[in-house]
Design a protein around this motif. Sequence first.
Motif, short mmCIF file in Angstrom:
data_model
loop_
_atom_site.label_atom_id
_atom_site.label_comp_id
_atom_site.label_asym_id
_atom_site.label_seq_id
_atom_site.Cartn_x
_atom_site.Cartn_y
_atom_site.Cartn_z
N ILE A 266 -0.86 -26.07 33.68
CA ILE A 266 -0.16 -25.60 34.82
C ILE A 266 1.32 -25.03 34.37
O ILE A 266 2.07 -24.60 35.44
CB ILE A 266 0.00 -26.57 35.64
N ALA A 267 1.72 -25.16 33.07
CA ALA A 267 3.23 -24.68 32.83
C ALA A 267 3.11 -24.76 31.31
O ALA A 267 2.56 -25.50 30.63
CB ALA A 267 4.23 -25.47 33.11
N GLU A 268 3.81 -23.85 30.75
CA GLU A 268 4.11 -23.81 29.24
C GLU A 268 5.82 -23.84 28.81
O GLU A 268 6.39 -23.09 29.48
CB GLU A 268 3.64 -22.49 28.71
N LEU A 269 5.88 -24.84 27.95
CA LEU A 269 7.32 -24.99 27.30
C LEU A 269 7.19 -24.19 26.14
O LEU A 269 6.80 -24.81 25.24
CB LEU A 269 7.60 -26.51 27.35
N THR A 270 8.07 -23.07 25.95
CA THR A 270 8.29 -22.64 24.70
C THR A 270 9.66 -23.26 24.04
O THR A 270 10.70 -23.25 24.68
CB THR A 270 8.46 -21.18 24.99
N ILE A 271 9.72 -23.63 23.11
CA ILE A 271 10.76 -24.48 22.11
C ILE A 271 11.58 -23.34 21.75
O ILE A 271 11.37 -22.26 21.03
CB ILE A 271 10.22 -25.03 20.97
N PRO A 272 13.02 -23.32 22.39
CA PRO A 272 13.77 -22.48 22.08
C PRO A 272 13.90 -21.97 20.31
O PRO A 272 13.84 -22.78 19.57
CB PRO A 272 15.34 -22.73 22.57
N GLY A 273 13.90 -20.59 20.01
CA GLY A 273 14.21 -20.46 18.68
C GLY A 273 12.77 -20.27 17.95
O GLY A 273 12.89 -20.32 16.63
N THR A 274 11.89 -20.42 18.68
CA THR A 274 10.39 -20.51 17.81
C THR A 274 9.39 -19.91 18.58
O THR A 274 9.58 -19.41 19.72
CB THR A 274 10.02 -22.10 17.68
N GLU A 275 8.14 -19.81 18.14
CA GLU A 275 7.09 -19.39 18.75
C GLU A 275 6.23 -20.53 19.23
O GLU A 275 4.90 -20.15 19.77
CB GLU A 275 6.21 -18.68 17.72
N ILE A 276 6.56 -21.63 19.15
CA ILE A 276 5.90 -22.86 19.65
C ILE A 276 5.80 -23.06 21.25
O ILE A 276 6.81 -22.91 21.82
CB ILE A 276 6.64 -24.15 19.01
N GLY B 55 13.76 -20.03 31.82
CA GLY B 55 13.43 -19.15 32.49
C GLY B 55 11.82 -19.12 32.71
O GLY B 55 11.28 -19.07 33.81
N ARG B 56 11.30 -19.00 31.56
CA ARG B 56 9.86 -18.71 31.27
C ARG B 56 9.10 -20.01 31.74
O ARG B 56 8.20 -19.86 32.43
CB ARG B 56 9.57 -18.48 29.64
N PHE B 57 9.63 -21.46 31.34
CA PHE B 57 8.95 -22.43 31.71
C PHE B 57 9.05 -22.54 33.28
O PHE B 57 8.13 -23.13 33.93
CB PHE B 57 9.85 -23.67 31.22
N ALA B 58 10.54 -22.08 34.02
CA ALA B 58 10.37 -22.20 35.35
C ALA B 58 9.31 -21.58 36.12
O ALA B 58 8.63 -21.85 36.95
CB ALA B 58 12.00 -22.00 35.72
N LEU C 174 8.09 -31.66 36.37
CA LEU C 174 8.27 -30.16 35.77
C LEU C 174 9.48 -29.86 36.58
O LEU C 174 10.36 -28.93 35.85
CB LEU C 174 7.31 -29.38 36.72
N ASP C 175 10.00 -30.07 37.77
CA ASP C 175 11.24 -29.97 38.12
C ASP C 175 12.72 -30.43 37.37
O ASP C 175 13.54 -29.76 36.96
CB ASP C 175 11.64 -30.27 39.66
N ALA C 176 12.11 -31.67 36.81
CA ALA C 176 13.29 -32.52 36.28
C ALA C 176 13.53 -31.65 34.45
O ALA C 176 14.57 -31.52 34.40
CB ALA C 176 13.04 -33.79 35.77
N CYS C 177 12.51 -31.26 34.24
CA CYS C 177 12.51 -30.48 32.98
C CYS C 177 13.09 -29.16 33.08
O CYS C 177 14.10 -28.60 32.40
CB CYS C 177 10.97 -30.00 32.25
N VAL C 178 12.90 -28.38 34.17
CA VAL C 178 13.73 -27.12 34.49
C VAL C 178 15.13 -27.24 34.67
O VAL C 178 15.89 -26.52 34.00
CB VAL C 178 12.94 -26.32 35.69
N LEU C 179 15.52 -28.41 35.53
CA LEU C 179 16.94 -28.57 35.59
C LEU C 179 17.72 -29.07 34.45
O LEU C 179 18.74 -28.44 34.06
CB LEU C 179 17.07 -29.86 36.72
N THR C 180 17.02 -29.86 33.70
CA THR C 180 17.83 -30.49 32.46
C THR C 180 17.98 -29.58 31.48
O THR C 180 18.87 -29.62 30.81
CB THR C 180 17.10 -31.68 32.25
N MET C 181 16.82 -28.53 31.34
CA MET C 181 17.00 -27.61 30.12
C MET C 181 18.31 -26.71 30.65
O MET C 181 19.00 -26.01 29.48
CB MET C 181 15.52 -26.83 30.16
N GLY C 182 18.10 -26.37 31.99
CA GLY C 182 19.35 -25.60 32.41
C GLY C 182 20.61 -26.14 31.98
O GLY C 182 21.62 -25.59 31.76
N LEU C 183 20.60 -27.47 32.19
CA LEU C 183 22.15 -28.08 32.00
C LEU C 183 22.40 -28.35 30.48
O LEU C 183 23.62 -28.16 30.29
CB LEU C 183 21.57 -29.64 32.67
N ALA C 184 21.37 -28.34 29.70
CA ALA C 184 21.38 -28.62 28.28
C ALA C 184 21.93 -27.20 27.79
O ALA C 184 22.80 -27.00 27.00
CB ALA C 184 20.13 -28.89 27.61
#
Length: 684
Positions: free
Chosen positions: A659-669, A132-135, A86-96
Amino acid sequence: MADGPRFGDRGRARAFLGIDAFVDETGGYTSVSVAVALLVSLALTCSLVSVGWVQRRSADVQTVADACALAGANVVSSYATVATVLDACVLTMGLAGMVTLGAGLVVSAIPGLGAAGAKTVDAARQVFDSRGRFARSAARGLKKVEGTLPLAIVSRSAAVAQESGSWTGVAMPFPVESQSDFSALDVEVDPTEAAEAARRLQEASDRAKEARDRADEAMREAWLADCGADGMCLRERADALAGLAPVSNPSYVLPLWTFGAPLTRARAYYAARLASEAPLGQGTDELTNSAARKAFYEYALEQVGRGHYEQLPDGGVDLDLPQLFSNVEQLRATTLYSASRWPCTQEGGRTVLHASMECPGARGASAGTASLVALDAGSVARCDTCRMDAQAMGSAPAASTSIDNGFEHYWRIVSEASERYERARNDLAEAEAQMRELAGEGKSAYECAMEALAVPRPRLCPPGAWGCVAVVTSGEREVPAEVTGAFLADSAVPAGAAVAAATLAPDSAAEGNDVLSRFFGAISEGMDGADAGVLGNIGSLWGELLVGYESAAGNVEAAATKILDGIDGVLGTSVSSWLRDMAKEAIRDAGLAPADLRPRKPVLTNSQYVLDKAGYDHVSSVRDFVSKLPDTADPVEFARALGREVKNELGTRIGKVTIAELTIPGTEITIPITIDVGELLGAA
């Protein structure tokens, strides 16, 4: 009557009864001897079996304690994997998002790509919103999991003790309560300031694009009129009308051409025309025309001699390719109209202006010179013979300007284009100066966003991070009578206890990013058949960063370089090139430490190490734990007896919990990240 045995015979009888019972007269063993030996061997064998059984059963309590400790640590290991992913996802999404935002700034600074820059910046904003929402959801979920870890550790370890036989035991985590810090996940990376700088950059770059287009159009028009056309142009006219040599009348391709070329050509042309000017025939009219042409050439040479072309350091130009008059009205605005240059004579009491002293009408005494202004004002009279006046002077360049076979026709095109070019280039320089200023603001905003992203990562110290200490007891057990009952009295193994500890150690033999590769693959499958929104465009970037998270710093710089260097048109403007280098430098200097993604595997360790770290005295704590263990199978009662309250923060439903939800940017997914509560807590 027979004699009784003698003394010697009685001695031999006693010897026979002591040794001969086991050894006969020939020295062999008797049946009694064999029977006794067998009996002794069986007794010794049963004793050894009994001792071995007792020793083995006595050691079993330590084996069970080890298994309980490892079971508890294994729960912590599973949690550590989840938290790292989860931490890797948060960090790398921010980096992207940062790489995308940097690309948006760069594209915004490229004239003509403002719309693309706006779209790219908006994509970065959506990535940051999703991040931000995912974090936030990840922080909440991890806190709940950590709150449930003590119960999971107790449950799993108690189940191992129960499954192993008649043992009572449990493993307790140290620290008992979470000491993790998830505040870094709550840090928002706000791209608003950078996005606003990008928007203003887009406006300035659009103005720069419009000014550049005007400048290019004016330059091309002037180049065609000077030397770019296949037919008539300044260069061709200078050759045909003045016979200029090629060295004074060169041709240029457009990339090498500047407005200095027609200016230099005009100076050579008018100098040559002035030097060779003479009447083309006989008669007063031709005398007047020649005088007017000569005056025009002198004036034109003076004007183009004062002209100049200079490229300024800021990108603008200081340009003056003077326009020449082509009619009487324009003549009256020139120095040629006001200059006192025309010869005069006294004729019949009047001062008469002539085209030349060679005029047949110039018969009287010289009266100096006068201007055409004076002639029009009536201060001097016009000669009726040569008829020199403003109309005659204005007609000299009129024809060569109005039709396309005259040098002045093409000079007028060049001169008018030069004025448009100067305005456009200076507008461009102003727009680019504003872009440089805005780029500086964008740089500061970008660096602030990067600083927010580069804050220390979440500090993971869940329950059990230091280790899990297991305490196991066993009651008194009888030695099996079927093994030793025939030879030994009934015996029992006394009650016993054992303590063990386990902690986590990195598994250097395993590939740390395997789990991230599988995770990204699962996320990608979750998007199959659906509109991936912004992530569909930058998903490969995020995947590259995520899978390469173990060496984040190097991978981020490489990915950013690949994205930023791949933007078309960067080399066309110094501002965008500077911004590109700035973005790469900011990412490189962010100090992103490589993450250690090696899986953590449970290993046995000295219980004193764990208890010392937790601040407990080793011997007294172990005795206290053993004395408090209840005779129950309920792991919660185990924990309560040891002074620890454990509870389930994930809810009572045994199954998968998000335990967490990943929203795909630009979608409601929204893709849920789940764990199995039943698997976490175990059968207990």
